[in-house]
Design an enzyme around this catalytic site. Structure first.
Site, PDB file in Angstrom:
ATOM      1  N   PRO A   9      -3.109  -1.203  -1.264  1.00 26.22           N
ATOM      2  CA  PRO A   9      -3.808  -0.002  -0.835  1.00 26.22           C
ATOM      3  C   PRO A   9      -2.916   1.226  -0.654  1.00 26.22           C
ATOM      4  O   PRO A   9      -1.812   1.117  -0.126  1.00 26.22           O
ATOM      5  CB  PRO A   9      -4.428  -0.409   0.517  1.00 26.22           C
ATOM      6  N   ASN A  10      -3.438   2.324  -1.139  1.00 29.65           N
ATOM      7  CA  ASN A  10      -2.864   3.675  -0.977  1.00 29.65           C
ATOM      8  C   ASN A  10      -1.654   3.944  -1.864  1.00 29.65           C
ATOM      9  O   ASN A  10      -1.173   5.077  -1.909  1.00 29.65           O
ATOM     10  CB  ASN A  10      -2.512   3.952   0.492  1.00 29.65           C
ATOM     11  N   ARG A  17       1.319  12.421  -0.837  1.00 34.41           N
ATOM     12  CA  ARG A  17       1.438  12.542   0.615  1.00 34.41           C
ATOM     13  C   ARG A  17       2.709  11.828   1.059  1.00 34.41           C
ATOM     14  O   ARG A  17       3.261  11.018   0.335  1.00 34.41           O
ATOM     15  CB  ARG A  17       0.233  11.901   1.322  1.00 34.41           C
ATOM     16  N   TYR A  22       7.944   8.035   1.028  1.00 34.88           N
ATOM     17  CA  TYR A  22       7.726   7.354  -0.246  1.00 34.88           C
ATOM     18  C   TYR A  22       8.227   8.143  -1.463  1.00 34.88           C
ATOM     19  O   TYR A  22       8.108   7.669  -2.590  1.00 34.88           O
ATOM     20  CB  TYR A  22       6.236   7.016  -0.417  1.00 34.88           C
ATOM     21  N   ASN A  73       3.749  -5.279  -4.362  1.00 32.13           N
ATOM     22  CA  ASN A  73       3.862  -4.480  -3.151  1.00 32.13           C
ATOM     23  C   ASN A  73       2.472  -4.489  -2.529  1.00 32.13           C
ATOM     24  O   ASN A  73       1.586  -3.742  -2.962  1.00 32.13           O
ATOM     25  CB  ASN A  73       4.302  -3.052  -3.468  1.00 32.13           C
ATOM     26  N   ALA A  76      -0.156  -2.151   3.056  1.00 35.97           N
ATOM     27  CA  ALA A  76      -0.438  -2.548   4.445  1.00 35.97           C
ATOM     28  C   ALA A  76      -0.907  -3.998   4.558  1.00 35.97           C
ATOM     29  O   ALA A  76      -0.782  -4.606   5.626  1.00 35.97           O
ATOM     30  CB  ALA A  76      -1.473  -1.610   5.048  1.00 35.97           C
ATOM     31  N   GLU A  97       8.398  -9.855  -3.617  1.00 42.45           N
ATOM     32  CA  GLU A  97       7.804  -8.848  -2.733  1.00 42.45           C
ATOM     33  C   GLU A  97       8.653  -7.572  -2.800  1.00 42.45           C
ATOM     34  O   GLU A  97       9.887  -7.655  -2.709  1.00 42.45           O
ATOM     35  CB  GLU A  97       7.820  -9.399  -1.301  1.00 42.45           C
ATOM     36  N   HIS A  99       8.978  -3.416  -1.347  1.00 44.33           N
ATOM     37  CA  HIS A  99       8.542  -2.289  -0.517  1.00 44.33           C
ATOM     38  C   HIS A  99       9.422  -1.090  -0.825  1.00 44.33           C
ATOM     39  O   HIS A  99      10.652  -1.222  -0.885  1.00 44.33           O
ATOM     40  CB  HIS A  99       8.633  -2.620   0.968  1.00 44.33           C
ATOM     41  N   ARG A 106      10.788   0.409  10.610  1.00 40.46           N
ATOM     42  CA  ARG A 106       9.703   1.313  11.004  1.00 40.46           C
ATOM     43  C   ARG A 106       8.982   0.756  12.246  1.00 40.46           C
ATOM     44  O   ARG A 106       9.616   0.141  13.086  1.00 40.46           O
ATOM     45  CB  ARG A 106       8.777   1.544   9.803  1.00 40.46           C
TER      46      ARG A 106
HETATM   47  O1  CA2 Z   1       7.207   0.677   1.809  1.00 36.65           O
HETATM   48  C1  CA2 Z   1       6.254   0.185   1.200  1.00 36.65           C
HETATM   49  O2  CA2 Z   1       6.235   0.054  -0.013  1.00 36.65           O
HETATM   50  C2  CA2 Z   1       4.996  -0.246   1.974  1.00 36.65           C
HETATM   51  O3  CA2 Z   1       4.514  -1.455   1.389  1.00 36.65           O
HETATM   52  C3  CA2 Z   1       3.998   0.873   1.783  1.00 36.65           C
HETATM   53  C4  CA2 Z   1       2.710   0.673   2.585  1.00 36.65           C
HETATM   54  C5  CA2 Z   1       3.017   0.370   4.041  1.00 36.65           C
HETATM   55  O4  CA2 Z   1       1.824   0.048   4.708  1.00 36.65           O
HETATM   56  C6  CA2 Z   1       3.984  -0.793   4.178  1.00 36.65           C
HETATM   57  O5  CA2 Z   1       4.269  -0.974   5.553  1.00 36.65           O
HETATM   58  C7  CA2 Z   1       5.274  -0.508   3.443  1.00 36.65           C
HETATM   59  C8  CA2 Z   1       1.842   1.922   2.549  1.00 36.65           C
HETATM   60  C9  CA2 Z   1       1.619   2.500   1.209  1.00 36.65           C
HETATM   61  C10 CA2 Z   1       0.994   3.834   1.388  1.00 36.65           C
HETATM   62  O6  CA2 Z   1       1.423   4.654   0.357  1.00 36.65           O
HETATM   63  C11 CA2 Z   1       1.232   5.976   0.495  1.00 36.65           C
HETATM   64  C12 CA2 Z   1       1.686   6.760  -0.535  1.00 36.65           C
HETATM   65  C13 CA2 Z   1       1.539   8.097  -0.472  1.00 36.65           C
HETATM   66  C14 CA2 Z   1       0.929   8.684   0.607  1.00 36.65           C
HETATM   67  C15 CA2 Z   1       0.485   7.907   1.641  1.00 36.65           C
HETATM   68  C16 CA2 Z   1       0.621   6.551   1.578  1.00 36.65           C
END
Ligand code: CA2
Length: 143
Positions: A9-10, A17, A22, A73, A76, A97, A99, A106
């Site tokens: 997700p996301n 964002r 990221y 990846n 969340a 895996e 990230h 964090r």
């Molecule tokens: O660091 C990572 O790759 C995560 O898997 C990213 C997840 C987060 O929940 C994990 O704790 C760590 C979130 C991805 C959200 O990606 C976004 C990208 C752009 C803007 C907002 C969120």
């Protein structure tokens, strides 16, 4: 050799964002980077991104007997999903895996990874490079 690259997700929002966490590059940029590395290594890659847990479970199950390695990846769902853990265990495909950030540095709730127990390796905190390291790891370690 075929590798499935899954994003949760996301991650389709990359570059749009939270660039401080990221980076500025987009999801399309990420796919391009991975494809270039896969071509260099002579492996086939398939991509799938979903914001839905069940769709990711389906994608893992659909890899059974068809794919040699998985890079995931889970976003969340890393920190919540026993279903993704069970799916990776069920298919028994070597899974790495990844990230982009380092969740261990964090918030406390990001310190638990359910899926990690079923993965052969984790790359975290390396930005997009982590996906390339994962592809290389699978190529070097899958026989
Ligand atoms: O660091 C990572 O790759 C995560 O898997 C990213 C997840 C987060 O929940 C994990 O704790 C760590 C979130 C991805 C959200 O990606 C976004 C990208 C752009 C803007 C907002 C969120």
């Amino acid at each position: 050799m075929k590798i499935l690259v899954l994003n949760g997700p996301n991650l389709n929002m990359l570059g749009l964002r939270e660039p401080d966490i990221y980076g500025n590059n987009t999801y399309a940029d990420l796919l391009e980077l991975i494809k270039a590395e896969a071509d260099r290594l002579g492996v086939e890659v398939e991509f799938f991104q979903s914001n839905h847990e069940g769709a990711l479970v389906d994608a893992i199950q659909g890899a059974y007997g068809r794919v040699d390695g998985i890079v995931i990846n889970p976003g969340a769902y890393t920190h919540t999903s026993v279903a993704l853990l069970d799916a990776v265990k069920a298919v028994s495909i070597p899974t790495v895996e990844v990230h982009i950030s380092d969740p261990d540095t964090r918030e406390d709730f990001r310190k638990i990874s359910y899926i990690r127990a079923a993965c052969v390796k984790t790359f975290k905190g390396l930005g997009f490079e982590g996906y390339l390291a994962a592809i290389r790891y699978l190529v070097e370690n899958i026989k």
